[in-house]
Design a protein around this motif. Sequence first.
Motif, PDB file in Angstrom:
ATOM      1  N   GLN A  72       0.803  -1.238   0.000  1.00 41.69           N
ATOM      2  CA  GLN A  72       0.000   0.000   0.000  1.00 41.69           C
ATOM      3  C   GLN A  72       0.835   1.288   0.000  1.00 41.69           C
ATOM      4  OE1 GLN A  72      -2.022   1.319   3.630  1.00 41.69           O
ATOM      5  NE2 GLN A  72      -2.100  -0.779   4.382  1.00 41.69           N
ATOM      6  N   LYS A  74       2.077   4.884  -0.385  1.00 37.06           N
ATOM      7  CA  LYS A  74       1.405   6.194  -0.430  1.00 37.06           C
ATOM      8  C   LYS A  74       2.470   7.268  -0.547  1.00 37.06           C
ATOM      9  CE  LYS A  74      -2.229   4.728   2.731  1.00 37.06           C
ATOM     10  NZ  LYS A  74      -1.571   3.456   3.168  1.00 37.06           N
TER      11      LYS A  74
ATOM     12  N   LYS B  38       6.413  15.829   8.195  1.00 37.75           N
ATOM     13  CA  LYS B  38       4.948  15.794   8.176  1.00 37.75           C
ATOM     14  C   LYS B  38       4.366  14.911   7.081  1.00 37.75           C
ATOM     15  CE  LYS B  38       4.565  20.321   5.915  1.00 37.75           C
ATOM     16  NZ  LYS B  38       4.121  21.726   6.075  1.00 37.75           N
ATOM     17  N   GLY B  39       5.024  14.853   5.906  1.00 38.13           N
ATOM     18  CA  GLY B  39       4.530  13.999   4.826  1.00 38.13           C
ATOM     19  C   GLY B  39       4.673  12.524   5.176  1.00 38.13           C
ATOM     20  N   ILE B  41       4.749  11.327   8.314  1.00 41.78           N
ATOM     21  CA  ILE B  41       3.745  11.053   9.352  1.00 41.78           C
ATOM     22  C   ILE B  41       2.380  10.820   8.701  1.00 41.78           C
ATOM     23  CG2 ILE B  41       2.431  12.082  11.261  1.00 41.78           C
ATOM     24  CD1 ILE B  41       5.008  13.567  12.067  1.00 41.78           C
ATOM     25  N   ALA B  42       2.021  11.693   7.769  1.00 44.39           N
ATOM     26  CA  ALA B  42       0.710  11.581   7.122  1.00 44.39           C
ATOM     27  C   ALA B  42       0.569  10.239   6.406  1.00 44.39           C
ATOM     28  CB  ALA B  42       0.505  12.741   6.147  1.00 44.39           C
ATOM     29  N   ALA B  43       1.616   9.817   5.700  1.00 43.62           N
ATOM     30  CA  ALA B  43       1.548   8.527   4.991  1.00 43.62           C
ATOM     31  C   ALA B  43       1.413   7.370   5.981  1.00 43.62           C
ATOM     32  CB  ALA B  43       2.802   8.349   4.128  1.00 43.62           C
ATOM     33  N   VAL B  45       0.030   7.499   8.954  1.00 41.77           N
ATOM     34  CA  VAL B  45      -1.339   7.542   9.473  1.00 41.77           C
ATOM     35  C   VAL B  45      -2.306   6.983   8.426  1.00 41.77           C
ATOM     36  CG1 VAL B  45      -3.210   9.150  10.101  1.00 41.77           C
ATOM     37  CG2 VAL B  45      -0.968   9.349  11.180  1.00 41.77           C
ATOM     38  N   GLY B  46      -2.014   7.228   7.168  1.00 37.20           N
ATOM     39  CA  GLY B  46      -2.805   6.607   6.095  1.00 37.20           C
ATOM     40  C   GLY B  46      -2.713   5.087   6.147  1.00 37.20           C
ATOM     41  N   HIS B  47      -1.489   4.558   6.316  1.00 45.19           N
ATOM     42  CA  HIS B  47      -1.316   3.097   6.439  1.00 45.19           C
ATOM     43  C   HIS B  47      -2.113   2.571   7.635  1.00 45.19           C
ATOM     44  CE1 HIS B  47       1.776   3.576   3.572  1.00 45.19           C
ATOM     45  NE2 HIS B  47       2.838   3.546   4.335  1.00 45.19           N
ATOM     46  N   CYS B  76      -4.911  12.619  16.081  1.00 44.44           N
ATOM     47  CA  CYS B  76      -3.485  12.264  16.014  1.00 44.44           C
ATOM     48  C   CYS B  76      -2.786  12.802  17.256  1.00 44.44           C
ATOM     49  CB  CYS B  76      -2.852  12.847  14.757  1.00 44.44           C
ATOM     50  SG  CYS B  76      -3.525  12.136  13.253  1.00 44.44           S
ATOM     51  N   LEU B 138      -0.913  16.029  18.241  1.00 41.36           N
ATOM     52  CA  LEU B 138       0.283  16.162  17.396  1.00 41.36           C
ATOM     53  C   LEU B 138       0.310  17.561  16.800  1.00 41.36           C
ATOM     54  CD1 LEU B 138       2.638  14.469  16.202  1.00 41.36           C
ATOM     55  CD2 LEU B 138       1.211  14.207  14.186  1.00 41.36           C
TER      56      LEU B 138
END
Lengths: 138, 138
Positions: A72, A74, B38-39, B41-43, B45-47, B76, B138
């Motif tokens: 997966q 991203k 941040k990118g 972390i965001a990915a 959190v998506g996983h 978060c 966060l």
Amino acid sequence: MGLRSFLHRLTAPKIGGMVEARPIKLALVINHSLGMKKGKIAAQVGHASVQTLLSAGSSTPKMVDAWLAQGQKKVCLKGVDEQHLTELQAKARQLKLHTSKTIDAGHTQIPKGSFTVLAIGPSYEDDIDAITGELPLL
Amino acid sequence: MGLRSFLHRLTAPKIGGMVEARPIKLALVINHSLGMKKGKIAAQVGHASVQTLLSAGSSTPKMVDAWLAQGQKKVCLKGVDEQHLTELQAKARQLKLHTSKTIDAGHTQIPKGSFTVLAIGPSYEDDIDAITGELPLL
């Protein structure tokens, strides 16, 4: 959409052939103009990922299956503003790529109805790069 | 886990009653010691969100359904390090809350096998706050 309707759509007859053995990813383009903090961005990417699983899971289940099997992947990218995200979505649709638009409920930080994240895919990496290849990483 | 096994587990007999009309959320505790951008972390959190939908979707489908219907609230939070996340996971399990551990594949930024995000829930907000209520956003 709840799990039951997701289930119903997944069990509907599928059209389409096998997925090719090429790298697959999901691109998440963040609306940078909203000035969201990192926790807010992460939560919005979480929403976009769930929405994508539910909607692409019914429209392109073989691609989603292959994406999950590949880990997966991203990638989070920096988009300019709502107009930019809308233009990218139109281009992705022209190429028949799955897209999902995440709109914020407006409970925190930003106005209700803000277009926070555009998800493109999951699909073949080079097809997605044709749309998002110029965008900087978040 | 692919969509087919997800589907198989969802269509297995369910045990348990109705979900109560109380606020439901998913807590995502980020391992701050990794210094992720941040990118990244965001990915992650998506996983974690996708993993949660797949695993909680089979173990607690009524709760997941209700969470989606309420707008899939996510929060978060800042966790200290791997040991802290592991302790929080043990506490959550004692309270029979669903948890999901996201481990990074190590393609970018951080070492392979890093414990990046602990997801707790989705479940009732006050039950989750009993575990994570002290943690900063966060």
